[in-house]
Design an enzyme around this catalytic site. Structure first.
Site, short mmCIF file in Angstrom:
data_model
loop_
_atom_site.label_atom_id
_atom_site.label_comp_id
_atom_site.label_asym_id
_atom_site.label_seq_id
_atom_site.Cartn_x
_atom_site.Cartn_y
_atom_site.Cartn_z
CG ASP A 1 -1.78 1.19 1.36
OD1 ASP A 1 -2.65 1.37 0.48
OD2 ASP A 1 -1.61 1.96 2.32
CD GLU B 1 -2.41 2.38 -3.42
OE1 GLU B 1 -3.40 3.11 -3.59
OE2 GLU B 1 -1.95 2.12 -2.30
#
Length: 775
Positions: free
Chosen positions: A431, A484
């Protein structure tokens, strides 16, 4: 040393123990050599009497120097082979002496590798381990807290009184204590006294299980009891290249997929009931599903939809539901909201049995400030930077790991190995990588600190990510590591050996934003924005991209996918179908968020569940059927995935018909030479006799049509396929004369058998014509 000096020394040690300020209790406790033989000392706060039990003999112990330090003298070293009978508050019990076990748990090589940041299995030393020492069962506790004045174990075993179980400080800032007789399921925390006298109660950073929120103690848990049955899956995974496989991911949040009634009991695998975990205060009467219930309901659902993987938003332990799991406090434990670690293992095992891989979101970029977590852990900025300009995300209210500290890097890298090894996960999605790579991320001028070269790049974070990915693929070559990353940082998916970050996939955030911007437009205006749907091909081979329509795009007022679409309901459904089909036929692996597969209308709500009642309506059922068929088509056609990251795999036929908002292209597969023709019409205007050039004459079967009645469309199409004409267009001598339905995407496959039949029929017709001419 004189007797008075010894007495004074013992009094001081006793006071330090009583005030939780002793860092070396083994210096005075347990068997100690003395002039008279061996003196055994035990530390028993608030005990009225203590009796030594050894070799069938009993000896009443005295407290000559401190009322809680009891001792007696033996002629021999009893080792750890003795017990004590303790009378405290009118209750008598027998126990082994924790300070009789003197051998170090953390060996020299363990300490060396940990200090270097290279102990990939440090969790086998750190934390709370059910083990035996000298044949006696108990729990070995091991903690890194180099700046602490003292550390004690708190738990039910001592009524959460830190005076009872002080830990021994070893080299390298390691603290250890073996507590005999302690069992699986025991609650505990560490009480850390800082150099300035403050006292903190901390959960175990390496804890393998924690209490259900809002409670936050760690739980003694076993690591080695689960029997896996996925050996063949694991062998296939680690011997194959995932980039050459179809990957279609169902991203989801376990706690908001669907809820059960709080009246429905939570039954554990052994058949016993357990108190249900409420979904949220704002949804009374609902409870979370267990890992076992999710295995029974979610896995068949995902398998029926045809997805290859499930991606779980963070399931590491976290205190606040509203963080969606992204503010982690228990890095080495699956959240107890849904059950035990073994129950999560069973969930993964069941996924593998059904042919579904498991990806988890991993959050090494930051951590919360909760008092029981990593923040200011030993009275210093141990895990985080002390300077808020590099150590704090003010917008998120979280702290940033100090990647320059070897032991912190080791904590995270080993955590990666832990999840793959202990829980057999198949991949991670890291993330917020951009927030790690840039020191000025979401920071105004003056609130960030440049690196040693004067730049904005976080070189320590870069080195950490490279190390993490290198170690991951060293241990698990068939794994997925997905970034990401929302910027143009180069070489994200290139190997670390040539300077890349080492991921093997990267979310294509540019594609996602361009697609959503385009599809939100009124179709009439799309002719002026053709670049939005074609631009991605210009850079798609610069990285190994995964196309993602994620949870971030259906929250905070952004609307769910269906409601982003313009027009009336019919057009919204048709646009949604067209976008999903374009995603599945575009180069790159696929990820969609739960609810998109049936046209969820409401924004995602972490405290709610999906709008399953919408499946009672045909248009929503149609979208679900479309996703089912897209996954079936995708997995059946290697041209759609085999060469995702090779330029051979894609070729435009025509990307310039912006006046009609139509595009056409081929997906190709190198090993077999097969190809598919894809044609998309992104306006509500249908087109008859629309010409598309193709590389080979013959019959082209229409194998997919988003406008089919099955999906809720108008059922326009090409009667199952079309033969080519000798009509030159788009650089090809042959072309198809097609009907393009409104807001649709069509897929055609060259059919050699029917092409041969068509060619034979055409030759006969030509011969008949020539015969007629001679007559």
């Amino acid at each position: 040393m004189g007797g008075a000096a010894v007495l004074d020394w013992m009094v001081q040690d006793g006071e330090r123990l009583a005030n939780c300020r002793h860092d070396h209790p083994l210096a005075i406790l347990g068997p100690q050599p003395s002039d008279a033989g061996w003196t055994v000392r035990v530390w028993m706060p608030e005990a009225h009497s203590v009796t030594l039990l050894e070799g069938g003999r009993e000896a009443l112990m005295t407290a000559p120097n401190h009322p809680w330090v009891f001792e007696t003298t033996l002629s021999h070293d009893p080792g750890s082979n003795y017990k004590v009978r303790v009378e405290r508050g009118g209750i008598t019990h027998e126990q082994h002496d924790p300070w009789a076990f003197r051998d170090e748990w953390m060996g020299d090589m363990d300490r060396h590798l940990f200090a270097q940041g290279n102990h990939h299995h440090i969790w086998q030393r750190m934390g709370a381990h059910l083990t035996q020492r000298d044949g006696i069962s108990g729990v070995m506790f091991c903690l890194w807290a180099p700046h602490a004045l003292s550390v004690s174990i708190l738990g039910d075993l001592n009524s959460w009184d830190g005076r009872h179980h002080p830990m021994q400080q070893r080299l390298g800032g390691i603290w250890e204590l073996f507590i005999p007789g302690l069992a699986e399921g025991s609650l505990y925390k560490y009480e850390i006294r800082t150099q300035d006298g403050h006292c903190y109660q901390k959960a175990d950073p390496y804890g393998f299980q924690h209490e259900v929120r809002p409670d936050n103690s760690s739980v003694v848990a076993r690591l080695d009891g689960f029997q896996w049955s996925d050996g063949s899956w694991m062998q296939r995974r680690d011997s194959s290249n995932p980039l050459e496989q179809p990957i279609s991911v169902y991203e989801m949040h376990l706690g908001s997929w669907i809820h059960a009634s709080a009246e429905e009991p939570w039954i554990q695998p052994d058949g016993s009931p357990r108190a249900p975990v409420p979904a949220a205060d704002m949804k009374p009467g609902a409870r979370l599903l267990t890992y076992a219930e999710l295995a029974a309901r979610l896995i068949p659902y995902v398998k029926e939809r045809g997805f290859t993987h499930i991606e779980l938003m963070p399931i590491t332990e976290h205190p606040f539901d509203g963080s969606w799991g992204y503010q982690v406090t228990g890095w080495y434990a699956p959240t107890s909201r849904y059950g035990t670690p073994d129950e999560f293992r069973a969930f993964v095992d069941r996924c593998h049995a059904e042919g579904i891989g498991v990806i988890i979101d991993w959050v090494p970029g930051h951590f919360p400030k909760d008092a029981h977590g990593l923040a200011f852990f030993d009275g210093t900025h141990l895990y985080e930077h002390g300077d808020p300009r590099i150590g704090e995300h003010k917008e998120w209210g979280t702290l940033i790991f100090n990647y320059s500290r070897n032991e912190v890097r080791n904590f995270l890298v080993a955590n990666l190995v832990f999840w793959f090894e202990q829980f057999h996960i198949d991949g991670i999605r890291v993330d917020a990588v951009a927030s790690m790579l840039y020191r000025d991320y979401l920071r105004p001028d003056g609130e960030w600190l440049a690196n040693e070269h004067g730049g904005r790049e976080n070189t320590e974070a870069v080195q950490f990510l490279q190390q993490a990915n290198h170690v991951l693929f060293q241990h698990f070559p068939g794994a997925l590591s997905i970034a990401e990353e929302s910027t143009t940082w180069p070489m994200v998916t290139q190997p670390t050996e040539i300077g890349g970050l080492g991921f093997n996939l990267k979310w294509n955030m540019g594609w996602m934003h361009d697609m959503l911007d385009y599809f939100e437009l009124d179709p009439w205006f799309r002719q002026f924005h053709q670049n939005n749907i074609t631009f991605s091909i210009w850079y798609t081979y610069t990285e190994n991209f995964m196309l993602a329509l994620s949870h971030d795009e259906v929250v905070h007022g952004k609307s769910h996918l269906l409601h982003k679409m313009p027009g009336d309901d019919w057009q919204k459904y048709a646009n949604t179908r067209a976008l999903l089909a374009y995603m599945w036929t575009h180069p790159g692996k696929k990820t969609i968020f739960m609810g998109m597969e049936f046209g969820q209308r409401a924004e995602w709500n972490v405290w709610g569940d999906l709008q399953w009642d919408l499946l009672n309506y045909e248009p929503h059922k149609g979208i679900q059927l479309l996703v089912d068929d897209l996954n079936t088509l995708y997995k059946a056609e290697p041209a759609l995935w085999r060469d995702d990251f090779d330029q051979f795999g894609f070729q435009w036929i025509d990307c310039n018909d912006n006046r009609h908002s139509v595009i056409s292209f081929m997906r190709r597969e190198s090993s077999s030479g097969t190809w598919l023709v894809v044609v998309a019409n992104f306006t509500p205007q249908s087109h008859s006799h629309y010409r598309v050039g193709v590389p080979l004459a013959g019959f082209y079967e229409e194998i997919f049509n988003t406008d089919a009645a099955r999906y809720g469309g108008s059922n326009l199409g090409n009667m199952g396929g079309k033969p080519t004409d000798e009509w030159s267009i788009h650089g090809y001598e042959n072309s198809l004369d097609l009907c393009l339905p409104p807001l649709s995407l069509l897929v055609f496959r060259h059919d050699p058998k029917r092409s041969l039949q068509a060619a034979s029929a055409s030759a006969c017709d030509k011969a008949d014509d020539e015969t007629a001419d001679t007559n």
